[in-house]
Scaffold this active site. Structure first.
Site, PDB file in Angstrom:
ATOM      1  N   GLY A 139      58.360  44.291   7.685  1.00  0.00           N
ATOM      2  CA  GLY A 139      59.040  43.835   6.465  1.00  0.00           C
ATOM      3  C   GLY A 139      58.101  43.321   5.381  1.00  0.00           C
ATOM      4  N   ARG A 167      55.524  58.871   0.414  1.00  0.00           N
ATOM      5  CA  ARG A 167      56.899  58.970   0.918  1.00  0.00           C
ATOM      6  C   ARG A 167      57.786  59.314  -0.270  1.00  0.00           C
ATOM      7  NH1 ARG A 167      56.193  53.302   3.953  1.00  0.00           N
ATOM      8  NH2 ARG A 167      54.962  54.038   5.710  1.00  0.00           N
ATOM      9  N   ARG A 260      64.124  52.737   9.029  1.00  0.00           N
ATOM     10  CA  ARG A 260      63.545  53.047   7.715  1.00  0.00           C
ATOM     11  C   ARG A 260      63.536  54.554   7.485  1.00  0.00           C
ATOM     12  NH1 ARG A 260      57.646  50.743   6.330  1.00  0.00           N
ATOM     13  NH2 ARG A 260      56.996  52.480   7.623  1.00  0.00           N
ATOM     14  N   ARG A 271      52.382  54.084  15.270  1.00  0.00           N
ATOM     15  CA  ARG A 271      52.531  52.781  14.621  1.00  0.00           C
ATOM     16  C   ARG A 271      52.896  51.696  15.622  1.00  0.00           C
ATOM     17  NH1 ARG A 271      53.192  53.152   8.722  1.00  0.00           N
ATOM     18  NH2 ARG A 271      52.176  55.121   8.281  1.00  0.00           N
TER      19      ARG A 271
END
Ligand SMILES: Nc1nc2c(ncn2[C@@H]2O[C@H](COP(=O)(O)OP(=O)(O)O)[C@@H](O)[C@H]2O)c(=O)[nH]1
Ligand SMILES: Nc1ncnc2c1ncn2[C@@H]1O[C@H](COP(=O)(O)OP(=O)(O)O)[C@@H](O)[C@H]1O
Length: 384
Positions: A139, A167, A260, A271
């Site tokens: 976040g 993205r 997400r 990740r």
């Protein structure tokens, strides 16, 4: 570079307001200004050794001031000359030509030639930048976006360079500078980066300019960088506050990352693997000043705001001057008393009394080449 014959004499130099300014420091005269050949769009610097009557054209380092029609100049001390460029916003007009600072001495040794270096004068010292780290999906971006939305004039984001692809909603130059690997590697080798790291298979890095340009605007710089980057910044001369954002649990982290929807399954796995290592390093002694758990977003955001206002050490007047300083103006150096320099306005509005005399206080200068000399204080003469 080095010595060369220059068809150019001191007699051509008119003191005060001119195309070229001559400043005596020690046994030398420094001539600063536009070239006689106006097609050359750069500021020239030439040095006359008064004893031997020889001219030297030095190697000039640093980003030079915007080329204007005229400037005024005065020595600050044996190490630097103050140059005030005219016809540009006040924020752009104060420059220092470093002639014998420790940086210049070091560069002179390395290059084996005469060296001078430009450094831009910046009002105020600026607040300490804030480094925010934490695993992917915790976040960080969400918290930073809230801060930037609520306090657009107080905080500025350090736009990193990265070799990863954008993205869907990411804008080049806003979220990242999306860059080719060869380009970022070249810039890193040229010393343009404060730090860089290989993260999740891509190169990410913070350019010196990314941080300095935010601070120049009188804003507090926020860096969203990984733990390796935080470690490099800790080891650098940049004084910052380091915050690590943790998830309430590993399961919640995974949930957020999946929700997400910006990564492939393979990237998510990578990740998550890296997240474990990052969480382990969050307790490294002396690395992070604060740990924030991002469970409920609003609660975490309130804690972040509290942390930041605790370090609120900026004088408001700096920010006001930086804002006012965006208007174009022409100031001329009138006199110098110790570390205080009096500037007189030359614009029509100024002569009509709309702008007052300014006093430039150089007593708290910090930093210097390469790039910026911070700690300038400017006040109108009434309050000086
Ligand atoms: N060292 C370093 N890390 C960065 C920089 N910019 C971003 N990062 C980190 O790179 C990681 C991946 O960032 P990103 O690709 O945007 O993915 P996200 O963290 O999942 O949103 C994060 O941990 C960022 O904090 C940088 O300039 N330097
Ligand atoms: N406290 C929170 N509770 C639930 N979801 C959150 C919270 N904070 C962020 N998110 C969501 O988690 C996802 C990852 O957040 P993001 O800010 O992109 O993380 P990071 O920048 O650390 O990779 C986003 O979809 C975001 O909306």
């Amino acid at each position: 570079m080095g010595e060369e014959a220059v068809e150019f004499s001191v007699e051509k130099v008119v003191a005060g307001d001119c195309k070229q300014s001559a400043v005596d420091v020690g046994g030398r005269t420094y001539v600063i200004g536009r070239s006689d050949d106006d097609s050359k769009s750069s500021i020239i610097v030439k040095i006359l050794d008064k004893l031997t009557q020889t001219w030297v054209v030095p190697t000039v380092l640093g980003t030079q001031p915007t080329l204007t029609k005229s400037q005024s100049a005065i020595p600050v001390n044996d190490e630097k000359i103050l140059v005030i460029e005219k016809g540009v916003p006040l924020n752009e007009s104060v420059w220092f030509l470093e002639i014998d600072t420790p940086f210049v001495k070091q560069q002179r040794k390395i290059k084996g030639t005469e060296v001078v270096s430009w450094s831009k004068g910046v009002i105020g010292v600026g607040q300490k930048p804030v480094v925010i780290s934490g695993p992917s999906g915790v976040g960080k971006g969400t918290l930073i976006a809230k801060l930037m939305k609520d306090y657009p004039s107080k905080f500025g984001f350090s736009v990193s360079h990265t070799t990863r692809s954008p993205r869907e909603k990411e804008i080049d130059g806003v979220h990242y500078h999306f860059t080719e690997r060869s380009k970022i590697e070249k810039d890193i080798s040229e010393g343009k980066f404060l730090e860089f790291a290989h993260v999740h298979g891509n190169v990410y890095g913070t350019s010196i300019e990314a941080v300095e340009s935010v601070t120049d605007e009188g804003k507090r710089c926020i860096l969203d960088i990984d733990v390796q980057g935080a470690r490099s910044v800790r080891a650098s001369s940049l004084e910052a506050i380091f915050i690590f954002v943790c998830p309430p649990s590993f399961e919640e982290l995974e949930k957020r990352l999946r929700a997400r929807g910006t990564e492939t399954e393979e990237q998510i796995q990578k990740r998550l693997r890296n997240a474990r290592a990052e969480l382990d390093q969050s307790n490294s002694p002396g690395l992070f000043d604060h740990l924030l758990v991002n469970d409920d977003l609003e609660t975490c955001y309130e804690k972040l705001k509290k942390l930041l206002s605790l370090d609120d050490d900026q004088e408001d007047s700096d920010y006001l001057f930086i804002k006012d300083g965006k208007q174009s103006a022409s100031y001329c150096i009138v006199s110098k008393h110790d570390s205080k320099i009096l500037l007189q306005p030359e614009t029509i509005e100024a002569k009509n009394g709309a702008t007052s005399l300014l006093a430039l206080d150089l007593s708290s200068l910090s930093g210097g080449a390469p790039g910026r000399t911070r700690g300038l204080k400017i006040c109108s003469i009434n309050s000086f």
